[in-house]
Design an enzyme around this catalytic site. Structure first.
Site, short mmCIF file in Angstrom:
data_model
loop_
_atom_site.label_atom_id
_atom_site.label_comp_id
_atom_site.label_asym_id
_atom_site.label_seq_id
_atom_site.Cartn_x
_atom_site.Cartn_y
_atom_site.Cartn_z
N PRO A 104 36.99 37.99 45.87
CA PRO A 104 36.98 39.27 46.01
C PRO A 104 37.08 39.92 44.70
CG PRO A 104 39.11 38.45 46.75
CD PRO A 104 38.26 37.50 46.64
N GLY A 108 39.68 39.45 41.93
CA GLY A 108 41.08 39.85 41.22
C GLY A 108 40.82 38.97 40.23
N LYS A 109 40.49 37.70 40.17
CA LYS A 109 40.22 36.99 39.18
C LYS A 109 39.42 37.27 38.04
CE LYS A 109 41.61 32.73 41.71
NZ LYS A 109 41.57 33.40 43.05
N ASP A 131 28.46 36.22 43.55
CA ASP A 131 29.02 35.61 44.94
C ASP A 131 27.77 35.62 45.71
OD1 ASP A 131 31.84 35.03 46.13
OD2 ASP A 131 30.28 35.54 47.36
N ASP A 134 36.19 28.82 40.90
CA ASP A 134 37.37 28.91 41.88
C ASP A 134 36.55 28.67 43.21
OD1 ASP A 134 39.98 29.26 42.88
OD2 ASP A 134 39.26 31.27 43.64
N CYS A 144 42.36 26.53 46.40
CA CYS A 144 43.91 26.79 46.93
C CYS A 144 43.83 25.64 48.06
CB CYS A 144 43.99 28.06 47.46
SG CYS A 144 42.36 28.67 48.47
#
Length: 484
Positions: free
Chosen positions: A133, A135-136, A154, A197, A250
């Site tokens: 979304p 943030g990184k 994305d 990520d 994650c």
């Protein structure tokens, strides 16, 4: 008034209990590799923390902690992340005035470690492969002083839209958002730094009080690992000699972490796995799992369990490409999006800036672009430098949208006002922090004497935080609905 207790049907409670039991049963597969299984289980039984990221250049943790304390909210710095606070509050993070006004943003502190490991610098070409979304991505831009040439990609249209919103809230100008599958990212001349990520099973997000994660079993692990291998292979191909690649998930699963990187290192002798900063918590990466041996360099990666950080479970690794390796493929001449400076758009923008006392010099190093009635600024250098890396991509947002040009006058966006910040010297209203918080709740208030009518900038606690409109002696708060 006493809050009503929400009734939950027995069937829903039973379903939730079954999902929790299934997840806890699945996670026992890691009892042999976690350093403290009892502490791991205790962490899973606790609710996730409320962490706030204070972007570099937007203020300090001490400043934001002071704003929170003024409202009776306690906050402590997160030891392993220099830009995060852990907040004690029963309110949702998005409802905090400090968040709505852009002093801080909700983000699990452990999520800052991949950008910190990549450590982008001004002037570098940076790619965030699976950026939404956002943030990184926003932290990457902030770490580079909003002066990198950053592409945020994305493949999901809906998630790209969310990415654009998040970057606007952070007032990022150096990032171009594109709709692109990272596994088929076209030749772009190479990048100095790449963040992958990777999409994963999400095991690290599980908590008993909020069980979002559901096990996918061995088949789900295999599907995730196959995608991660394709993404990692393509990212390595896009890396310039001497360039850096950070891989993160994650997930706790070695199948999604050490196994993926061990295979990549075996296929790419031009890649080396480097140590991460000593400040990073967690355990070293594994060298073996269920009979399979991994590359010895995996000890330089970090496995982060929730009892190490109080946050989510995570895996992070840093790879560097040999400086003597061959450069990646360059884009073919003549291909690329229309990233041309728009003289009429620049003139309109300079007139809008002048109304707020901002000199045209604030646009130095930025390209001014027009898309329909909107004007955008794209940082990171001249348009020619950006076009080479954006060729053949589905460009969604070329930087920061700063000006809307309706038929009846031009108006700077709230994101533009935040970006200009100290450059605004006219048409700005100063509010105390107490008054600014009250304005969020009320939506309007009496305008200070002498304030001109029309659009204004609202400044509080040393920063421009929002727009406003003055009419009939009233000041109306103008803040995008999606930001509140």
């Amino acid at each position: 008034m006493r809050e009503k207790r929400r009734n939950v049907s027995p069937d829903r409670r039973a379903d939730r209990a079954a999902r929790v039991a299934e997840a806890l049963g699945w996670l026992t597969r890691y009892d042999a590799i976690v350093d403290d299984p009892a502490a791991f289980r205790a962490a899973l039984d606790s609710p996730p923390p409320v962490d706030l990221m204070v972007p570099p250049g937007r203020g300090t943790r001490e400043h934001v902690a002071g704003l929170l304390a003024a409202r009776g909210v306690s906050a402590e710095p997160v030891p392993f992340s220099p830009h995060h606070l852990r907040v004690t509050t029963e309110a949702g993070a998005g409802s905090l005035p400090e968040v709505q006004y852009g002093f801080a943003f909700p983000q699990g502190a452990v999520s800052s470690l991949p950008p910190l490991a990549l450590a982008p610098s001004p002037g570098e070409d940076v790619l965030d492969v699976c950026a939404a979304p956002g943030g990184k991505t926003a932290l990457l831009a902030a770490l580079a002083g909003d002066r990198a040439r950053l592409i945020a990609a994305d493949k999901s249209p809906g998630r790209v839209g969310l990415l654009v919103q998040v970057l606007a809230r952070h007032a990022v100008t150096c990032a171009a958002a594109v709709r692109q599958d990272g596994a088929t990212f076209p030749a772009a001349g190479g990048f100095d730094a790449i963040l992958l990520d990777a999409p994963c099973t999400g095991e690290g997000t599980f908590r008993v009080p909020s069980p979002r994660y559901a096990p996918t079993g061995e088949e789900g692990l295999a599907r995730a690992a196959a995608l991660q291998r394709r993404l990692a292979a393509r990212a390595a191909e896009l890396l310039r000699p001497g360039g850096r690649l950070v891989y993160s998930t994650c997930s706790y699963a070695p199948e999604e972490n050490e196994a993926v990187l061990s295979d990549l290192l075996a296929r790419r002798p031009d890649l080396d796995l480097r140590p991460l900063p000593r400040s990073f918590p967690g355990q070293p990466g594994l060298l073996a799992w269920r009979g399979r041996r991994f590359d010895d360099r995996l000890v330089r990666a970090r496995r982060l369990w929730p009892h190490h950080t109080g946050s989510w479970g995570f895996f992070v690794a840093l790879l560097v490409r040999d400086e003597n390796a061959a450069p990646p493929a360059a884009p073919r001449p003549g291909e690329g999006p229309a990233l041309f400076e728009d003289g009429a758009a620049r003139a309109d923008l300079e007139r809008a800036l002048a109304r707020f006392g901002a000199p045209p010099e604030v646009l130095a190093g930025h390209t001014v672009l027009a898309r329909g009635r909107d004007v955008w600024v794209l940082g990171g250098g001249p348009a020619a430098a950006r076009a080479a890396s954006l060729f053949r991509l589905d460009l969604v947002a070329p930087g920061l949208r700063v000006l809307r040009r309706p038929r009846a006058g031009h108006r700077l966006t709230t994101a533009a006002l935040r970006w200009l910040d100290s450059g605004i010297t006219d048409r700005a209203v100063e509010l105390s922090w107490e008054d600014a918080v009250a304005l969020l709740a009320a939506g309007s208030r009496d305008a200070p004497p002498g304030l001109p009518g029309g659009h204004v900038a609202i400044r509080t606690a040393g920063r421009v935080v929002a727009g406003g409109f003055v009419s009939g002696g009233r000041l109306e708060l103008q803040l995008p609905r999606a930001w509140r």
